[in-house]
Write an enzyme that holds these catalytic residues in place. Structure first.
Site, short mmCIF file in Angstrom:
data_model
loop_
_atom_site.label_atom_id
_atom_site.label_comp_id
_atom_site.label_asym_id
_atom_site.label_seq_id
_atom_site.Cartn_x
_atom_site.Cartn_y
_atom_site.Cartn_z
N ASP A 1 0.35 -1.23 -0.17
CA ASP A 1 -0.13 -0.18 -0.15
C ASP A 1 0.89 1.16 0.32
O ASP A 1 1.78 1.72 0.80
CB ASP A 1 -1.31 0.06 1.18
CG ASP A 1 -2.00 1.76 1.15
OD1 ASP A 1 -1.22 1.59 0.29
OD2 ASP A 1 -2.58 1.39 1.98
N LYS B 1 -14.25 1.24 2.47
CA LYS B 1 -13.86 1.98 3.98
C LYS B 1 -15.22 2.00 4.24
O LYS B 1 -15.23 3.60 3.92
CB LYS B 1 -12.54 2.58 4.05
CG LYS B 1 -11.24 2.21 4.28
CD LYS B 1 -9.85 2.79 4.78
CE LYS B 1 -8.81 2.79 4.51
NZ LYS B 1 -7.60 3.62 4.04
C1 NPQ Z 1 -4.52 2.51 4.65
N1 NPQ Z 1 -4.59 2.29 6.81
O1 NPQ Z 1 -5.05 1.61 4.22
C2 NPQ Z 1 -5.11 2.77 5.81
C3 NPQ Z 1 -4.37 3.92 5.62
C4 NPQ Z 1 -4.08 5.15 7.63
C5 NPQ Z 1 -4.32 -0.11 8.39
O2 NPQ Z 1 -3.22 0.91 6.67
C6 NPQ Z 1 -2.46 7.35 11.44
C7 NPQ Z 1 -2.24 6.76 10.89
C8 NPQ Z 1 -4.20 7.10 11.55
C9 NPQ Z 1 -1.36 6.30 9.59
C10 NPQ Z 1 -5.64 5.73 9.52
C11 NPQ Z 1 -4.42 1.47 7.11
C12 NPQ Z 1 -4.22 6.14 9.74
C13 NPQ Z 1 -2.73 5.76 8.90
C14 NPQ Z 1 -5.14 5.26 8.60
C15 NPQ Z 1 -3.16 5.70 8.27
O3 NPQ Z 1 -4.51 3.37 3.46
MG MG Z 2 -4.47 1.94 1.83
#
Ligand code: NPQ
Ligand code: MG
Length: 369
Positions: A190, A264
């Site tokens: 990602d 999401k």
């Molecule tokens: C994504 N989540 O898929 C998000 C990005 C995300 C689990 O990878 C604080 C710091 C809050 C970084 C929320 C995962 C966040 C963060 C979401 C990143 O892109």
């Molecule tokens: Mg992502």
């Protein structure tokens, strides 16, 4: 039902370890909850925004302001005509602010389903009682440190590893993880928009690692760029940030920009819109999986119900509570054989634990009809 009051609670929850992505590195996670009081009972939801507009344009202070000034007054004004399903049409005139809309719609859906003694899973048409759990692994300072975390997560039972990448942290970490664990490991990456149209050759080098997908490699507004990249590389392109509605999902699929979709609920304005994206994806043979925003148990519970729908054929970022938190604000979700049970109780199926909420709450504000 009738909405009588909403409490907005801002929490600051310590993380077990720093979480670094291409856009930030954090040691604590700030969360906003919406606590709705209706004439037929209470409901709870978590706003998926971060405290800064780094993942998307939304951020906590903005979400709370738009709820207070524009959204809640319109919902109070509906009187007894309010249902969770009426939130989107009522707030249609408000452009954007999907995470704020998702928070209030979900809190009202929770209240409505608790009153009807129905779970989110049943309401959404879930077909699974437990869901396979993937884990999102942050960018690290070194390769040995990365391997320590990956090893730990695999030992805990996670069935899929997602590596966060950015320019300078891509080929080498992916190669090392792939070579260490072999071709059977479900592995994906990602980028959170960290690359550009000039990086296609660099991203094509990842083709040799047989990744499940590459998530949101370039700018969220560059749908055509993602379609061009999807043509250019073998790794399936999955969209996260770009997919903010079912209409956008339909366009991305038709254009060939989204070969897989990360759903999401917060990003798309709630669980009803998520269901629409699920349906348009299933109709077009596009696999979907449930993403995450480092939710506490309040947000995690509802995501698990969504992930139990039939089109969710890839493991999600629906990790156990212990992935992020030493102490969760609800009964924790635990990993058993790489899976997490889908809550079965009314509504989201979990309740906040008052003393833990008190410990982490930074501010609480009541907005009354
Ligand atoms: C994504 N989540 O898929 C998000 C990005 C995300 C689990 O990878 C604080 C710091 C809050 C970084 C929320 C995962 C966040 C963060 C979401 C990143 O892109
Ligand atoms: Mg992502």
């Amino acid at each position: 039902m009738k909405l009588e009051a909403v409490e907005l609670i801002r929490l600051n929850v310590p993380l077990k370890s720093a979480f670094r992505t291409s856009f930030s590195s954090v040691n604590t996670h700030e969360v906003v909850w919406a606590h709705a009081i209706t004439d037929s009972g209470e409901g709870w939801a978590e706003c998926g925004a971060n405290d800064r507009p780094d993942y998307s344009s939304e951020y906590h202070t903005g979400a709370m302001a738009v709820l207070k000034q524009f959204m809640l007054p319109d919902l109070f004004a509906l009187g007894n005509d309010l249902t969770a399903e009426s939130v989107t049409p009522t707030l249609e005139w408000i452009k954007g602010h999907r995470m704020a809309k998702a928070a209030i719609e979900t809190a009202l859906l929770d209240a409505q389903l608790r009153a009807a003694n129905t779970s989110f899973a049943t309401y959404l048409g879930a077909t699974k009682t437990k869901v396979p759990a993937g884990v999102s692994v942050g960018i690290m300072d070194s390769l040995p440190e990365l391997m320590e975390y990956v090893e730990r997560y695999l030992n805990e039972g996670y069935v899929r590893i997602k590596l966060k990448i950015e320019p300078g942290w891509d080929y080498e970490p992916v190669k090392l993880v792939r070579e260490t664990y072999g071709d059977d490991l479900l592995l994906q990456v990602d980028a959170n928009t960290a690359y550009t149209r000039n990086d296609f050759d660099l991203l094509k080098r990842l083709d040799e690692f047989n990744l499940l997908l590459i998530e949101q490699p370039i700018n969220e507004e560059d749908m055509l760029g993602h379609a061009k990249l999807a043509d250019y590389i073998e790794t399936p392109v999955c969209l996260d940030e770009t997919i903010i509605s079912a209409d956008i999902a339909r366009d991305a699929i038709e254009l060939g920009a989204a070969e897989i979709i990360n759903i999401k609920p917060s990003r798309v304005g709630g669980y009803l819109e998520s269901k629409k994206i699920h349906d348009v994806s299933v109709a077009n043979n596009i696999p979907v999986w449930c993403g995450g925003m480092l939710e506490t148990g309040i947000g995690r519970a509802a995501n698990l119900a969504l992930a139990a729908m039939p089109g969710f054929t890839l493991p999600g970022d629906t990790s156990a509570s212990s992935r992020y938190f030493e102490v969760d604000t609800t009964t924790p979700f635990v990993l058993v054989d790489g899976h997490i049970d889908v809550p079965t109780g009314p509504g989201i199926g979990v309740d906040p634990i008052a003393e833990i909420v008190d410990r982490y709450a930074v501010s609480r504000e009541w907005i009354k009809a």
